[in-house]
Design a protein around this motif. Sequence first.
Motif, PDB file in Angstrom:
ATOM      1  N   HIS A   1       0.934   9.421  -6.390  1.00 32.47           N
ATOM      2  CA  HIS A   1       1.910  10.038  -5.487  1.00 32.47           C
ATOM      3  C   HIS A   1       3.345   9.825  -5.971  1.00 32.47           C
ATOM      4  CE1 HIS A   1      -1.495  10.343  -2.567  1.00 32.47           C
ATOM      5  NE2 HIS A   1      -0.973  11.551  -2.564  1.00 32.47           N
ATOM      6  N   GLY A   2       3.604   8.738  -6.686  1.00 29.93           N
ATOM      7  CA  GLY A   2       4.922   8.562  -7.288  1.00 29.93           C
ATOM      8  C   GLY A   2       5.235   9.664  -8.274  1.00 29.93           C
ATOM      9  N   ARG A   3       4.248  10.016  -9.123  1.00 28.54           N
ATOM     10  CA  ARG A   3       4.441  11.117 -10.075  1.00 28.54           C
ATOM     11  C   ARG A   3       4.558  12.453  -9.345  1.00 28.54           C
ATOM     12  NH1 ARG A   3       0.615   8.081 -12.973  1.00 28.54           N
ATOM     13  NH2 ARG A   3      -1.076   9.351 -12.136  1.00 28.54           N
ATOM     14  N   LYS A   4       3.712  12.647  -8.339  1.00 30.35           N
ATOM     15  CA  LYS A   4       3.704  13.914  -7.607  1.00 30.35           C
ATOM     16  C   LYS A   4       5.055  14.199  -6.937  1.00 30.35           C
ATOM     17  CE  LYS A   4       1.217  16.414  -4.003  1.00 30.35           C
ATOM     18  NZ  LYS A   4       0.074  16.398  -3.089  1.00 30.35           N
ATOM     19  N   PHE A   5       5.654  13.165  -6.355  1.00 25.78           N
ATOM     20  CA  PHE A   5       6.892  13.342  -5.603  1.00 25.78           C
ATOM     21  C   PHE A   5       8.143  12.949  -6.390  1.00 25.78           C
ATOM     22  CE2 PHE A   5       3.706  12.476  -2.136  1.00 25.78           C
ATOM     23  CZ  PHE A   5       3.650  13.790  -1.694  1.00 25.78           C
ATOM     24  N   GLU A   6       7.992  12.709  -7.689  1.00 27.65           N
ATOM     25  CA  GLU A   6       9.107  12.234  -8.512  1.00 27.65           C
ATOM     26  C   GLU A   6      10.394  13.051  -8.369  1.00 27.65           C
ATOM     27  OE1 GLU A   6      10.203  11.298 -13.180  1.00 27.65           O
ATOM     28  OE2 GLU A   6       8.212  12.029 -12.668  1.00 27.65           O
ATOM     29  N   PRO A   7      10.350  14.372  -8.469  1.00 24.91           N
ATOM     30  CA  PRO A   7      11.614  15.127  -8.366  1.00 24.91           C
ATOM     31  C   PRO A   7      12.336  14.905  -7.033  1.00 24.91           C
ATOM     32  CG  PRO A   7       9.861  16.528  -9.221  1.00 24.91           C
ATOM     33  CD  PRO A   7       9.211  15.255  -8.748  1.00 24.91           C
ATOM     34  N   GLU A   8      11.602  14.893  -5.953  1.00 24.31           N
ATOM     35  CA  GLU A   8      12.211  14.695  -4.640  1.00 24.31           C
ATOM     36  C   GLU A   8      12.704  13.259  -4.466  1.00 24.31           C
ATOM     37  OE1 GLU A   8       9.142  16.055  -5.064  1.00 24.31           O
ATOM     38  OE2 GLU A   8       9.614  18.150  -4.652  1.00 24.31           O
ATOM     39  N   LEU A   9      11.935  12.301  -4.989  1.00 27.15           N
ATOM     40  CA  LEU A   9      12.324  10.899  -4.854  1.00 27.15           C
ATOM     41  C   LEU A   9      13.620  10.601  -5.600  1.00 27.15           C
ATOM     42  CD1 LEU A   9       8.834   9.180  -5.212  1.00 27.15           C
ATOM     43  CD2 LEU A   9      10.189   9.479  -3.125  1.00 27.15           C
ATOM     44  N   LYS A  10      13.783  11.191  -6.771  1.00 28.66           N
ATOM     45  CA  LYS A  10      15.009  10.968  -7.546  1.00 28.66           C
ATOM     46  C   LYS A  10      16.250  11.425  -6.781  1.00 28.66           C
ATOM     47  CE  LYS A  10      13.240  11.091 -12.255  1.00 28.66           C
ATOM     48  NZ  LYS A  10      13.273  11.813 -13.527  1.00 28.66           N
TER      49      LYS A  10
ATOM     50  N   LEU B   1       6.795   3.110  -0.362  1.00 24.00           N
ATOM     51  CA  LEU B   1       5.890   2.605  -1.385  1.00 24.00           C
ATOM     52  C   LEU B   1       4.923   3.715  -1.764  1.00 24.00           C
ATOM     53  CD1 LEU B   1       5.042  -0.893   0.134  1.00 24.00           C
ATOM     54  CD2 LEU B   1       6.744  -0.357  -1.611  1.00 24.00           C
ATOM     55  N   PHE B   2       4.640   3.835  -3.067  1.00 23.84           N
ATOM     56  CA  PHE B   2       3.739   4.876  -3.540  1.00 23.84           C
ATOM     57  C   PHE B   2       2.799   4.345  -4.610  1.00 23.84           C
ATOM     58  CE2 PHE B   2       7.352   7.385  -2.020  1.00 23.84           C
ATOM     59  CZ  PHE B   2       6.696   8.318  -1.229  1.00 23.84           C
TER      60      PHE B   2
ATOM     61  N   ARG C   1       0.821  -1.203   0.000  1.00 20.12           N
ATOM     62  CA  ARG C   1       0.000   0.000   0.000  1.00 20.12           C
ATOM     63  C   ARG C   1       0.858   1.257   0.000  1.00 20.12           C
ATOM     64  NH1 ARG C   1      -4.146  -2.360  -1.871  1.00 20.12           N
ATOM     65  NH2 ARG C   1      -5.436  -0.576  -1.382  1.00 20.12           N
ATOM     66  N   CYS C   2       0.350   2.304  -0.625  1.00 20.84           N
ATOM     67  CA  CYS C   2       1.019   3.600  -0.697  1.00 20.84           C
ATOM     68  C   CYS C   2       1.211   4.158   0.710  1.00 20.84           C
ATOM     69  CB  CYS C   2       0.173   4.556  -1.542  1.00 20.84           C
ATOM     70  SG  CYS C   2       0.804   6.248  -1.640  1.00 20.84           S
ATOM     71  N   ASP C   3       2.426   4.597   1.005  1.00 23.03           N
ATOM     72  CA  ASP C   3       2.712   5.172   2.323  1.00 23.03           C
ATOM     73  C   ASP C   3       2.038   6.529   2.516  1.00 23.03           C
ATOM     74  OD1 ASP C   3       4.326   3.080   3.293  1.00 23.03           O
ATOM     75  OD2 ASP C   3       6.078   3.867   2.238  1.00 23.03           O
ATOM     76  N   ARG C   4       1.583   7.143   1.458  1.00 21.81           N
ATOM     77  CA  ARG C   4       0.949   8.458   1.548  1.00 21.81           C
ATOM     78  C   ARG C   4      -0.569   8.360   1.730  1.00 21.81           C
ATOM     79  NH1 ARG C   4       2.052  13.596   2.964  1.00 21.81           N
ATOM     80  NH2 ARG C   4       0.679  14.978   1.833  1.00 21.81           N
ATOM     81  N   CYS C   5      -1.229   7.482   0.929  1.00 24.52           N
ATOM     82  CA  CYS C   5      -2.698   7.474   0.942  1.00 24.52           C
ATOM     83  C   CYS C   5      -3.331   6.111   1.181  1.00 24.52           C
ATOM     84  CB  CYS C   5      -3.237   8.060  -0.362  1.00 24.52           C
ATOM     85  SG  CYS C   5      -2.960   7.002  -1.800  1.00 24.52           S
ATOM     86  N   GLY C   6      -2.549   5.046   1.136  1.00 26.26           N
ATOM     87  CA  GLY C   6      -3.094   3.719   1.384  1.00 26.26           C
ATOM     88  C   GLY C   6      -3.607   3.000   0.149  1.00 26.26           C
ATOM     89  N   ALA C   7      -3.545   3.622  -1.033  1.00 28.30           N
ATOM     90  CA  ALA C   7      -3.947   2.954  -2.273  1.00 28.30           C
ATOM     91  C   ALA C   7      -2.911   1.884  -2.628  1.00 28.30           C
ATOM     92  CB  ALA C   7      -4.058   3.973  -3.400  1.00 28.30           C
TER      93      ALA C   7
ATOM     94  N   ARG D   1       8.178   1.190  -5.717  1.00 31.17           N
ATOM     95  CA  ARG D   1       8.981   0.958  -4.505  1.00 31.17           C
ATOM     96  C   ARG D   1      10.232   1.801  -4.654  1.00 31.17           C
ATOM     97  NH1 ARG D   1       9.582  -4.574  -4.245  1.00 31.17           N
ATOM     98  NH2 ARG D   1       8.072  -4.735  -2.559  1.00 31.17           N
ATOM     99  N   VAL D   2      10.488   2.655  -3.675  1.00 31.07           N
ATOM    100  CA  VAL D   2      11.660   3.516  -3.687  1.00 31.07           C
ATOM    101  C   VAL D   2      12.585   3.045  -2.575  1.00 31.07           C
ATOM    102  CG1 VAL D   2      12.498   5.881  -3.479  1.00 31.07           C
ATOM    103  CG2 VAL D   2      10.255   5.444  -4.520  1.00 31.07           C
ATOM    104  N   VAL D   3      13.747   2.544  -2.971  1.00 33.11           N
ATOM    105  CA  VAL D   3      14.759   2.139  -2.001  1.00 33.11           C
ATOM    106  C   VAL D   3      15.626   3.360  -1.758  1.00 33.11           C
ATOM    107  CG1 VAL D   3      16.671   0.575  -1.505  1.00 33.11           C
ATOM    108  CG2 VAL D   3      14.710  -0.235  -2.843  1.00 33.11           C
TER     109      VAL D   3
END
Length: 74
Positions: free
Chosen positions: A42-51, A37-38, A16-22, A27-29
């Motif tokens: 939320h993966g698209r939303k936070f992409e710049p920061e996650l990279k 997990l996103f 489940r997504c750590d932000r909303c539960g969907a 998976r971001v290591v």
Amino acid sequence: MTTVLTPASPLTAADRCDRCGAQAYLRVVLATGGELLFCAHHGRKFEPELKKIAAEIQDETERLSAPATGDGER
């Protein structure tokens, strides 16, 4: 999103997504250890920061557009 193919286990409906539960499709290591997990949104939303903080990103969002299969299909 930049994808690193790893031998990590595939994400399942139980992940489940750590932000909303969907259901999680990313998976971001983290470079510092641990993982996040996103869902695709939320993966698209936070992409710049996650990279910036990711050691690896396992992206399974292509499954959202794949044809469904299963016993219950008609």
